[in-house]
Design a protein around this motif. Structure first.
Motif, PDB file in Angstrom:
ATOM      1  N   LEU A 270       0.833  -1.212   0.000  1.00 12.92           N
ATOM      2  CA  LEU A 270       0.000   0.000   0.000  1.00 12.92           C
ATOM      3  C   LEU A 270       0.865   1.259   0.000  1.00 12.92           C
TER       4      LEU A 270
ATOM      5  N   ARG B 273       3.839   1.542  -1.300  1.00 13.63           N
ATOM      6  CA  ARG B 273       4.390   1.689  -2.653  1.00 13.63           C
ATOM      7  C   ARG B 273       3.345   2.271  -3.598  1.00 13.63           C
ATOM      8  N   GLN B 274       2.095   1.821  -3.456  1.00 19.05           N
ATOM      9  CA  GLN B 274       1.027   2.335  -4.317  1.00 19.05           C
ATOM     10  C   GLN B 274       0.760   3.811  -4.044  1.00 19.05           C
TER      11      GLN B 274
ATOM     12  N   ARG C 144      -5.632   5.855 -11.243  1.00 18.97           N
ATOM     13  CA  ARG C 144      -6.925   5.873 -10.547  1.00 18.97           C
ATOM     14  C   ARG C 144      -7.831   6.937 -11.192  1.00 18.97           C
TER      15      ARG C 144
ATOM     16  N   SER D  52       3.952   6.963  -8.182  1.00 16.11           N
ATOM     17  CA  SER D  52       3.590   5.558  -8.363  1.00 16.11           C
ATOM     18  C   SER D  52       2.581   5.455  -9.492  1.00 16.11           C
ATOM     19  N   GLN D  53       2.737   4.441 -10.326  1.00 18.62           N
ATOM     20  CA  GLN D  53       1.831   4.264 -11.463  1.00 18.62           C
ATOM     21  C   GLN D  53       0.401   4.057 -11.014  1.00 18.62           C
ATOM     22  N   SER D  54       0.227   3.312  -9.920  1.00 20.46           N
ATOM     23  CA  SER D  54      -1.126   3.002  -9.510  1.00 20.46           C
ATOM     24  C   SER D  54      -1.888   4.250  -9.079  1.00 20.46           C
ATOM     25  N   THR D  55      -1.192   5.287  -8.582  1.00 16.81           N
ATOM     26  CA  THR D  55      -1.908   6.496  -8.184  1.00 16.81           C
ATOM     27  C   THR D  55      -2.308   7.304  -9.416  1.00 16.81           C
TER      28      THR D  55
END
Length: 142
Positions: free
Chosen positions: A123, A125-126, A137, A131-134
């Motif tokens: 979490l 790292r996200q 979204r 971070s790519q995941s942020t």
């Protein structure tokens, strides 16, 4: 953490003693244990002598436990019980069944803690900036 480094919370000395005692009790040697457990003799030598500490696959410990006529999770539970606690439990004036129950509970708590720490790191790292995941979204609805 590399494969050759010991896990900081593993009780490999306890695993070694347990395997040694069970082999003596059953009257078997490493060759026999390797054949019945389908675990290599080299791995068993490392565990019995506690010479190469590394994280061991749960299946390896389960196979050895079964071949030693123990509960399949027995060696994993011993491995995950911190050595200081294992030493105190060994000296405590408790029935063996209660001692094993406490060891199992502590091992389960240790396992859950490891899982929570892994999830927490994922979490973080996200949520880290960049971070790519942020970035992927969707924008919150207004």
């Amino acid at each position: 953490m590399t494969r050759t480094q010991p896990h900081p919370h593993r009780n490999w000395a306890g695993v070694a003693v347990t395997i040694q005692h069970r082999m003596a009790h059953l009257g078997i040697d490493i060759t026999h244990l390797a054949a019945t457990s389908r675990v290599s003799a080299t791995t068993i030598h490392e565990l019995v002598r506690n010479t190469t500490q590394r994280n061991r696959h749960a299946l390896t410990l389960a196979r050895l436990s079964r071949a030693l006529h123990l509960d399949p999770d027995h060696l994993r539970h011993i491995a995950t019980t911190p050595p200081a606690i294992a030493a105190e439990l060994a000296e405590a004036d408790l029935p063996q069944q209660l001692r094993e129950h406490i060891t199992t509970l502590l091992a389960n708590l240790n396992h859950e803690l490891d899982q929570l720490q892994t999830e927490y790191r994922a979490l973080r790292r996200q949520a880290a900036p960049g971070s790519q995941s942020t970035h992927n979204r969707p924008a919150p609805a207004e």
